[in-house]
Write a protein that holds these residues in place. Sequence first.
Motif, PDB file in Angstrom:
ATOM      1  N   HIS A 164       0.828  -1.209   0.000  1.00 28.60           N
ATOM      2  CA  HIS A 164       0.000   0.000   0.000  1.00 28.60           C
ATOM      3  C   HIS A 164       0.867   1.265   0.000  1.00 28.60           C
ATOM      4  O   HIS A 164       0.520   2.256  -0.655  1.00 28.60           O
ATOM      5  N   LYS A 165       1.985   1.221   0.709  1.00 27.68           N
ATOM      6  CA  LYS A 165       2.886   2.380   0.725  1.00 27.68           C
ATOM      7  C   LYS A 165       3.511   2.606  -0.659  1.00 27.68           C
ATOM      8  O   LYS A 165       3.672   3.745  -1.100  1.00 27.68           O
ATOM      9  N   LEU A 166       3.841   1.506  -1.331  1.00 28.00           N
ATOM     10  CA  LEU A 166       4.385   1.623  -2.692  1.00 28.00           C
ATOM     11  C   LEU A 166       3.338   2.201  -3.634  1.00 28.00           C
ATOM     12  O   LEU A 166       3.661   2.971  -4.541  1.00 28.00           O
ATOM     13  N   PHE A 167       2.084   1.823  -3.428  1.00 27.41           N
ATOM     14  CA  PHE A 167       0.998   2.367  -4.249  1.00 27.41           C
ATOM     15  C   PHE A 167       0.910   3.882  -4.082  1.00 27.41           C
ATOM     16  O   PHE A 167       0.724   4.628  -5.046  1.00 27.41           O
ATOM     17  N   LEU A 168       1.073   4.349  -2.848  1.00 30.78           N
ATOM     18  CA  LEU A 168       1.053   5.786  -2.577  1.00 30.78           C
ATOM     19  C   LEU A 168       2.179   6.492  -3.329  1.00 30.78           C
ATOM     20  O   LEU A 168       1.948   7.509  -4.003  1.00 30.78           O
ATOM     21  N   VAL A 169       3.390   5.940  -3.242  1.00 26.70           N
ATOM     22  CA  VAL A 169       4.569   6.601  -3.820  1.00 26.70           C
ATOM     23  C   VAL A 169       4.595   6.487  -5.341  1.00 26.70           C
ATOM     24  O   VAL A 169       4.926   7.449  -6.043  1.00 26.70           O
ATOM     25  N   ARG A 170       4.205   5.329  -5.864  1.00 30.75           N
ATOM     26  CA  ARG A 170       4.375   5.071  -7.302  1.00 30.75           C
ATOM     27  C   ARG A 170       3.162   5.473  -8.147  1.00 30.75           C
ATOM     28  O   ARG A 170       3.313   5.695  -9.354  1.00 30.75           O
ATOM     29  N   ALA A 171       1.987   5.533  -7.547  1.00 30.86           N
ATOM     30  CA  ALA A 171       0.782   5.817  -8.333  1.00 30.86           C
ATOM     31  C   ALA A 171       0.088   7.099  -7.897  1.00 30.86           C
ATOM     32  O   ALA A 171      -0.165   7.981  -8.727  1.00 30.86           O
ATOM     33  N   LEU A 172      -0.227   7.212  -6.601  1.00 34.59           N
ATOM     34  CA  LEU A 172      -1.032   8.363  -6.163  1.00 34.59           C
ATOM     35  C   LEU A 172      -0.263   9.681  -6.263  1.00 34.59           C
ATOM     36  O   LEU A 172      -0.779  10.663  -6.804  1.00 34.59           O
ATOM     37  N   LEU A 173       0.944   9.734  -5.734  1.00 38.95           N
ATOM     38  CA  LEU A 173       1.701  10.994  -5.777  1.00 38.95           C
ATOM     39  C   LEU A 173       2.020  11.429  -7.218  1.00 38.95           C
ATOM     40  O   LEU A 173       1.854  12.604  -7.559  1.00 38.95           O
TER      41      LEU A 173
ATOM     42  N   ARG B 162       6.905  15.731   0.801  1.00 38.46           N
ATOM     43  CA  ARG B 162       8.027  15.780  -0.147  1.00 38.46           C
ATOM     44  C   ARG B 162       7.580  15.388  -1.556  1.00 38.46           C
ATOM     45  O   ARG B 162       8.109  15.894  -2.555  1.00 38.46           O
ATOM     46  N   GLY B 163       6.610  14.481  -1.639  1.00 38.25           N
ATOM     47  CA  GLY B 163       6.060  14.114  -2.942  1.00 38.25           C
ATOM     48  C   GLY B 163       5.345  15.281  -3.597  1.00 38.25           C
ATOM     49  O   GLY B 163       5.486  15.520  -4.806  1.00 38.25           O
ATOM     50  N   LEU B 164       4.568  16.030  -2.807  1.00 42.39           N
ATOM     51  CA  LEU B 164       3.895  17.224  -3.326  1.00 42.39           C
ATOM     52  C   LEU B 164       4.919  18.251  -3.813  1.00 42.39           C
ATOM     53  O   LEU B 164       4.739  18.873  -4.871  1.00 42.39           O
ATOM     54  N   LEU B 165       5.981  18.431  -3.050  1.00 43.42           N
ATOM     55  CA  LEU B 165       7.016  19.397  -3.450  1.00 43.42           C
ATOM     56  C   LEU B 165       7.716  18.951  -4.735  1.00 43.42           C
ATOM     57  O   LEU B 165       8.094  19.782  -5.570  1.00 43.42           O
ATOM     58  N   LYS B 166       7.865  17.648  -4.904  1.00 43.36           N
ATOM     59  CA  LYS B 166       8.515  17.120  -6.105  1.00 43.36           C
ATOM     60  C   LYS B 166       7.726  17.466  -7.368  1.00 43.36           C
ATOM     61  O   LYS B 166       8.298  17.777  -8.411  1.00 43.36           O
ATOM     62  N   TYR B 167       6.384  17.395  -7.264  1.00 42.08           N
ATOM     63  CA  TYR B 167       5.532  17.635  -8.441  1.00 42.08           C
ATOM     64  C   TYR B 167       4.920  19.037  -8.432  1.00 42.08           C
ATOM     65  O   TYR B 167       3.969  19.292  -9.164  1.00 42.08           O
ATOM     66  N   TRP B 168       5.472  19.922  -7.619  1.00 41.74           N
ATOM     67  CA  TRP B 168       4.906  21.272  -7.504  1.00 41.74           C
ATOM     68  C   TRP B 168       4.978  21.985  -8.860  1.00 41.74           C
ATOM     69  O   TRP B 168       6.032  22.029  -9.489  1.00 41.74           O
ATOM     70  N   PRO B 169       3.871  22.553  -9.325  1.00 47.60           N
ATOM     71  CA  PRO B 169       3.878  23.214 -10.644  1.00 47.60           C
ATOM     72  C   PRO B 169       4.735  24.476 -10.649  1.00 47.60           C
ATOM     73  O   PRO B 169       4.772  25.216  -9.660  1.00 47.60           O
TER      74      PRO B 169
END
Length: 496
Positions: free
Chosen positions: A291-300, A335-342
């Motif tokens: 489930h954690k991998l799903f969060l990192v690899r798909a949702l974020l 950190r995931g949000l910051l990575k994809y920040w527009p």
Amino acid sequence: MFKKIMKGGHKKPSKSDASDPVSAAFVAANRNLPALPSPNVVVNHASRGTGGAAPPSSGTAMPLVPTPGAMEPLPPFRDTPVADRQNLFLRKLHICCYVLDFSDTLKNVREKEIKRQALMDLVDFIQSGSGKMSEHCQEEMIRMISVNIFRCLPPASHENTGQEPTDPEEEEPSMDPTWPHLQLVYELLLRYVVSSDTDTKIAKRYIDHSFVLKLLDLFDTEDPREREYLKTILHRIYGKFMVHRPFIRKAINNIFYRFIYETERHSGIGELLEILGSIINGFALPMKEEHKLFLVRALLPLHKPKSVSMYHQQLSYCITQFVEKDFKLADTVIRGLLKYWPLTNCQKEVLFLGELEEVLEVTQAAEFQKCMVPLFRQISRCLNSSHFQVAERALFLWNNEHIVSLIAQNRTVVLPIIFEAFEKNISNHWNQAVHGLTVNVRKMFLEMDAELFEECQRQHAEKEAKAKDVEEQRELNWKRLEDAAAQNGFEDMVLT
């Protein structure tokens, strides 16, 4: 797994079916009727290739095309003796396998009404729980449903038109003309899945992995009415058929991967995320690594596509559910949000700031401290955005009591990062609302820790003075170069 599939392909008929007098009577009475079609129908967009799949064999049964006199109205179940109802049920299923042309409203009017009435009777029969269906009836019903719903979807509005792709938000949804019949077929499937009379041990033989995959393919339809039914049905299947749960999660993952990294076009991402929001809410603790991998690899990564605004509300809910379930994931999420920040899309920035507030609201102090430096560097950039909605939304974070308490506990780190942004807004920002909000937040920090505020103010003044000295020195150096060039007789090189 391979052995199970091979065994499943040559399933022996159950004893109950072999000795079922109703089924036997139906077969004997209807030997001359065409066989019910096989559910092996490929679902894909008309404009999309089938990925190299082999064409259907000549022996594959297809949806029936009505001939004159082939469809005749049948009596309702209430006017039929109980012993004959399952026989009548099968005959109505056969009528519903005829797929009619809805592109012409004047074509097959009588046949359309006969099929509509038959579908309504089937829905009422399942809903009333008038009697337990035999396995043969269930198999034939799933076949009929498959023939009707598993079809080639029409090409999307942006495909094969020769026009530039448009913003998905500006596109008008395409309504399927066959919906009057499709809705009843979906309602029949839903009633079958949720019925307490449905035995999952039998039903899973027909609502199998292949059926679920085809159902997931249909989420790409542009008709929002169909996607709503699909969402409800898939959610019910996930709840009732525990054996399918890992497969459904993996299949949804694959849809997300293709959307993120290949097409960036899919009509049903929002509905799939709604299903996942409910699924995530039921995850047991401690949370599985899967489930954690799903969060990192798909949702974020779903924050990356341009069309994120179409499904952002559902995505934000899923992300927040993860943090509520396991507070240690807050650092990963932020950190995931910051990575994809527009960088250039201001409307996406406003959405991200709203989601960030929801995540911070359920973030604990220890996790906040891990990511606060990169977080407030980004917030500082938002505070100075020339787009007033971005700056305003960033300043609204200080209206949240929990976020203010986290900032207060770590003010010695946070304030030095964002102090310069406050000063720039007060002296330079064009929008009066942003200017006023900045003054209020600045005052909040002053009341929170006057000594720290004064120290930041002093450091900012020193930094400004140094910057001014550097600028003056730079201008002086250029002036010296100009003078030296003029003295050497190169007046045309002097900059005026």
